[in-house]
Design a protein around this motif. Structure first.
Motif, PDB file in Angstrom:
ATOM      1  N   VAL A   1       0.859  -1.180   0.000  1.00 53.31           N
ATOM      2  CA  VAL A   1       0.000   0.000   0.000  1.00 53.31           C
ATOM      3  C   VAL A   1       0.895   1.230   0.000  1.00 53.31           C
ATOM      4  CG1 VAL A   1      -1.727   1.314   1.305  1.00 53.31           C
ATOM      5  CG2 VAL A   1      -1.861  -1.185   1.216  1.00 53.31           C
ATOM      6  N   SER A   2       0.537   2.204  -0.811  1.00 49.89           N
ATOM      7  CA  SER A   2       1.304   3.439  -0.888  1.00 49.89           C
ATOM      8  C   SER A   2       0.358   4.619  -1.045  1.00 49.89           C
ATOM      9  CB  SER A   2       2.295   3.392  -2.058  1.00 49.89           C
ATOM     10  OG  SER A   2       1.609   3.231  -3.296  1.00 49.89           O
ATOM     11  N   LEU A   3       0.897   5.819  -0.868  1.00 45.78           N
ATOM     12  CA  LEU A   3       0.126   7.048  -1.020  1.00 45.78           C
ATOM     13  C   LEU A   3       0.636   7.823  -2.219  1.00 45.78           C
ATOM     14  CD1 LEU A   3      -0.079   8.404   2.655  1.00 45.78           C
ATOM     15  CD2 LEU A   3      -1.795   7.071   1.421  1.00 45.78           C
ATOM     16  N   ARG A   4      -0.293   8.418  -2.932  1.00 45.80           N
ATOM     17  CA  ARG A   4       0.041   9.397  -3.968  1.00 45.80           C
ATOM     18  C   ARG A   4      -0.527  10.718  -3.504  1.00 45.80           C
ATOM     19  NH1 ARG A   4      -0.886   6.176  -9.757  1.00 45.80           N
ATOM     20  NH2 ARG A   4       0.601   4.482  -9.310  1.00 45.80           N
ATOM     21  N   LEU A   5       0.373  11.530  -2.936  1.00 49.49           N
ATOM     22  CA  LEU A   5      -0.045  12.752  -2.272  1.00 49.49           C
ATOM     23  C   LEU A   5      -0.186  13.892  -3.261  1.00 49.49           C
ATOM     24  CD1 LEU A   5       2.308  12.486   0.838  1.00 49.49           C
ATOM     25  CD2 LEU A   5      -0.093  11.816   0.682  1.00 49.49           C
ATOM     26  N   ALA A   6      -1.190  14.723  -3.033  1.00 50.60           N
ATOM     27  CA  ALA A   6      -1.424  15.899  -3.870  1.00 50.60           C
ATOM     28  C   ALA A   6      -1.806  17.061  -2.970  1.00 50.60           C
ATOM     29  CB  ALA A   6      -2.534  15.631  -4.886  1.00 50.60           C
ATOM     30  N   ALA A   7      -1.365  18.252  -3.356  1.00 45.33           N
ATOM     31  CA  ALA A   7      -1.696  19.444  -2.580  1.00 45.33           C
ATOM     32  C   ALA A   7      -3.164  19.812  -2.793  1.00 45.33           C
ATOM     33  CB  ALA A   7      -0.796  20.607  -2.999  1.00 45.33           C
ATOM     34  N   PRO A   8      -3.846  20.276  -1.728  1.00 40.86           N
ATOM     35  CA  PRO A   8      -5.235  20.710  -1.879  1.00 40.86           C
ATOM     36  C   PRO A   8      -5.339  21.804  -2.942  1.00 40.86           C
ATOM     37  CG  PRO A   8      -4.609  20.572   0.430  1.00 40.86           C
ATOM     38  CD  PRO A   8      -3.358  20.408  -0.361  1.00 40.86           C
ATOM     39  N   PRO A   9      -6.429  21.860  -3.709  1.00 36.54           N
ATOM     40  CA  PRO A   9      -7.673  21.102  -3.520  1.00 36.54           C
ATOM     41  C   PRO A   9      -7.689  19.745  -4.212  1.00 36.54           C
ATOM     42  CG  PRO A   9      -7.978  22.674  -5.273  1.00 36.54           C
ATOM     43  CD  PRO A   9      -6.574  22.890  -4.759  1.00 36.54           C
ATOM     44  N   GLU A  10      -6.576  19.316  -4.796  1.00 31.62           N
ATOM     45  CA  GLU A  10      -6.525  17.993  -5.412  1.00 31.62           C
ATOM     46  C   GLU A  10      -6.613  16.920  -4.341  1.00 31.62           C
ATOM     47  OE1 GLU A  10      -6.512  17.408  -8.636  1.00 31.62           O
ATOM     48  OE2 GLU A  10      -6.535  19.558  -9.070  1.00 31.62           O
ATOM     49  N   GLY A  11      -7.129  15.752  -4.724  1.00 34.46           N
ATOM     50  CA  GLY A  11      -7.261  14.661  -3.780  1.00 34.46           C
ATOM     51  C   GLY A  11      -6.083  13.710  -3.830  1.00 34.46           C
ATOM     52  N   SER A  12      -5.635  13.274  -2.666  1.00 36.27           N
ATOM     53  CA  SER A  12      -4.590  12.250  -2.595  1.00 36.27           C
ATOM     54  C   SER A  12      -5.224  10.881  -2.787  1.00 36.27           C
ATOM     55  CB  SER A  12      -3.855  12.321  -1.260  1.00 36.27           C
ATOM     56  OG  SER A  12      -3.213  13.577  -1.103  1.00 36.27           O
ATOM     57  N   ARG A  13      -4.392   9.877  -3.131  1.00 38.62           N
ATOM     58  CA  ARG A  13      -4.906   8.536  -3.398  1.00 38.62           C
ATOM     59  C   ARG A  13      -4.137   7.491  -2.603  1.00 38.62           C
ATOM     60  NH1 ARG A  13      -4.823   7.744  -9.736  1.00 38.62           N
ATOM     61  NH2 ARG A  13      -2.921   9.002  -9.539  1.00 38.62           N
ATOM     62  N   VAL A  14      -4.869   6.448  -2.218  1.00 37.25           N
ATOM     63  CA  VAL A  14      -4.272   5.274  -1.597  1.00 37.25           C
ATOM     64  C   VAL A  14      -4.213   4.177  -2.655  1.00 37.25           C
ATOM     65  CG1 VAL A  14      -4.503   3.520   0.203  1.00 37.25           C
ATOM     66  CG2 VAL A  14      -5.149   5.895   0.678  1.00 37.25           C
ATOM     67  N   CYS A  15      -3.034   3.639  -2.892  1.00 36.65           N
ATOM     68  CA  CYS A  15      -2.839   2.634  -3.942  1.00 36.65           C
ATOM     69  C   CYS A  15      -2.543   1.275  -3.316  1.00 36.65           C
ATOM     70  CB  CYS A  15      -1.694   3.042  -4.862  1.00 36.65           C
ATOM     71  SG  CYS A  15      -1.916   4.654  -5.644  1.00 36.65           S
ATOM     72  N   VAL A  16      -3.285   0.258  -3.746  1.00 35.96           N
ATOM     73  CA  VAL A  16      -3.114  -1.110  -3.262  1.00 35.96           C
ATOM     74  C   VAL A  16      -2.632  -1.967  -4.415  1.00 35.96           C
ATOM     75  CG1 VAL A  16      -4.269  -3.118  -2.258  1.00 35.96           C
ATOM     76  CG2 VAL A  16      -4.944  -0.809  -1.550  1.00 35.96           C
ATOM     77  N   GLN A  17      -1.574  -2.742  -4.177  1.00 35.75           N
ATOM     78  CA  GLN A  17      -1.004  -3.580  -5.240  1.00 35.75           C
ATOM     79  C   GLN A  17      -0.840  -5.019  -4.757  1.00 35.75           C
ATOM     80  OE1 GLN A  17       2.620  -2.088  -6.925  1.00 35.75           O
ATOM     81  NE2 GLN A  17       2.717  -3.655  -8.525  1.00 35.75           N
ATOM     82  N   LEU A  18      -1.382  -5.955  -5.554  1.00 34.95           N
ATOM     83  CA  LEU A  18      -1.233  -7.388  -5.318  1.00 34.95           C
ATOM     84  C   LEU A  18      -0.432  -7.993  -6.458  1.00 34.95           C
ATOM     85  CD1 LEU A  18      -4.880  -8.037  -4.171  1.00 34.95           C
ATOM     86  CD2 LEU A  18      -2.867  -8.619  -2.808  1.00 34.95           C
ATOM     87  N   PRO A  19       0.084  -9.208  -6.302  1.00 33.15           N
ATOM     88  CA  PRO A  19       0.880  -9.825  -7.381  1.00 33.15           C
ATOM     89  C   PRO A  19       0.075  -9.952  -8.671  1.00 33.15           C
ATOM     90  CG  PRO A  19       1.126 -11.047  -5.327  1.00 33.15           C
ATOM     91  CD  PRO A  19       0.031 -10.072  -5.102  1.00 33.15           C
ATOM     92  N   ALA A  20       0.784  -9.960  -9.789  1.00 37.59           N
ATOM     93  CA  ALA A  20       0.146 -10.120 -11.093  1.00 37.59           C
ATOM     94  C   ALA A  20      -0.614 -11.447 -11.135  1.00 37.59           C
ATOM     95  CB  ALA A  20       1.208 -10.082 -12.197  1.00 37.59           C
ATOM     96  N   GLY A  21      -1.822 -11.403 -11.683  1.00 41.03           N
ATOM     97  CA  GLY A  21      -2.625 -12.612 -11.811  1.00 41.03           C
ATOM     98  C   GLY A  21      -3.589 -12.840 -10.672  1.00 41.03           C
ATOM     99  N   VAL A  22      -3.423 -12.128  -9.555  1.00 39.39           N
ATOM    100  CA  VAL A  22      -4.337 -12.264  -8.419  1.00 39.39           C
ATOM    101  C   VAL A  22      -5.541 -11.364  -8.667  1.00 39.39           C
ATOM    102  CG1 VAL A  22      -4.655 -11.926  -5.947  1.00 39.39           C
ATOM    103  CG2 VAL A  22      -2.502 -12.833  -6.818  1.00 39.39           C
ATOM    104  N   LYS A  23      -6.726 -11.913  -8.536  1.00 34.03           N
ATOM    105  CA  LYS A  23      -7.951 -11.159  -8.773  1.00 34.03           C
ATOM    106  C   LYS A  23      -8.670 -10.865  -7.460  1.00 34.03           C
ATOM    107  CE  LYS A  23      -8.711 -13.231 -13.346  1.00 34.03           C
ATOM    108  NZ  LYS A  23      -9.659 -14.006 -14.190  1.00 34.03           N
ATOM    109  N   VAL A  24      -9.405  -9.751  -7.463  1.00 34.31           N
ATOM    110  CA  VAL A  24     -10.265  -9.401  -6.333  1.00 34.31           C
ATOM    111  C   VAL A  24     -11.660  -9.085  -6.864  1.00 34.31           C
ATOM    112  CG1 VAL A  24      -8.421  -8.555  -4.831  1.00 34.31           C
ATOM    113  CG2 VAL A  24      -9.529  -6.993  -6.432  1.00 34.31           C
ATOM    114  N   ARG A  25     -12.675  -9.429  -6.089  1.00 39.57           N
ATOM    115  CA  ARG A  25     -14.056  -9.202  -6.522  1.00 39.57           C
ATOM    116  C   ARG A  25     -14.461  -7.739  -6.437  1.00 39.57           C
ATOM    117  NH1 ARG A  25     -17.645 -14.126  -3.826  1.00 39.57           N
ATOM    118  NH2 ARG A  25     -16.528 -15.865  -4.794  1.00 39.57           N
TER     119      ARG A  25
END
Length: 269
Positions: A17-41
């Motif tokens: 899990v990582s953050l992509r930070l942005a100065a206001p008023p832009e929104g920051s994002r939380v990024c989740v990464q799993l191994p290639a080929g793993v699926k989530v519903r």
């Protein structure tokens, strides 16, 4: 600045899990990464936030490449502090599985409701996760709790806290129904908000937490667009300040627009 933290799912898959930070008023994002080929519903979601800590839910992770078998995991991500001495790197902690059978609302459910769940951080590595489930305050409430200690240990429990009312000296009954709109960390407490009815404060860090109901003023124009005209937020939490805002349309049922709400000196206690 490196914001990536890594851990493993309940089935041993690596996750970051990582953050992509942005100065206001832009929104920051939380990024989740799993191994290639793993699926989530389902798309991973941020369930709750307190300070630099984020509760992330990753639901429906494929198990053994069979979508009929999946897991739902919860993680607490902490952004760390690069300016500390010594610097504190980002961290990611897998929570114990949410497996409860003692509550009517929570029986057999593995995921958390984001509008009913709050996160409270205490010190370094100590957290409380709390989900409030109820339909009618007069029937009582179900509080699902996880107290996670600095060693990363903890277990889920179900409480049936008593509900009392802060009535400004006017008396009155608890509302006949309740709908969670949001949850606010407030000092050492959590505050559940129903924008049409009021606030519920709880000292969730206590072994026997209670709930204190504080009503909001009645707005005759408050309807389906709940979040557009009302909001509640905590500011300067150390001094015990909660702000309630009610915005009136230009024409509001032909009535005046003045609302007043006394502020209790110690809400939730």
């Amino acid at each position: 600045m490196n914001t990536t933290a890594c851990a493993r799912t309940t089935t041993g898959l690596p996750i970051s899990v990582s953050l992509r930070l942005a100065a206001p008023p832009e929104g920051s994002r939380v990024c989740v990464q799993l191994p290639a080929g793993v699926k989530v519903r389902y798309i991973p979601i941020v369930v709750a936030v307190h300070g630099d800590s984020v509760l992330v839910q990753v639901a429906g992770i494929e198990v053994e490449r069979c979508m009929s078998r999946s897991t739902t995991d919860h993680f607490i991500y902490n952004g760390g502090d690069a300016a500390a001495d010594p610097p504190r790197p980002p961290s990611l902690c897998l929570l114990p599985p949410r497996s409860l059978t003692g509550g009517e609302e929570s029986a057999g459910r593995r995921y958390l409701y984001s509008d009913a769940t709050g996160l409270l951080r205490r010190g370094e590595g100590e957290f409380v996760v709390a989900e409030l489930n109820m339909k009618d305050l007069s029937d009582g409430a179900e509080l699902v709790l996880l107290r996670l200690h600095s060693a990363g240990r903890g277990e889920w429990s179900v409480k049936r806290p008593p509900i009392s009312r802060y009535d400004y000296g006017k008396g009155g009954k608890l509302p006949s129904s309740w709908r969670n709109d949001t949850v606010i960390p407030f000092g050492d407490r959590l505050c559940w908000v129903d924008l049409s009815r009021g606030l519920l404060f709880s000292d969730v860090i206590h072994d026997s937490p209670g709930l204190r109901y504080v009503p909001l003023p009645v707005d005759p124009c408050f309807g389906r667009c709940r979040s557009l005209y009302r909001n509640v937020c905590a500011t300067a939490a150390a001094s015990g300040a909660i702000k309630f805002v009610n915005v009136f349309p230009h024409r509001c049922c032909g009535r005046g627009s003045a609302l007043t709400m006394p502020t209790p000196s110690t809400p939730g206690r």
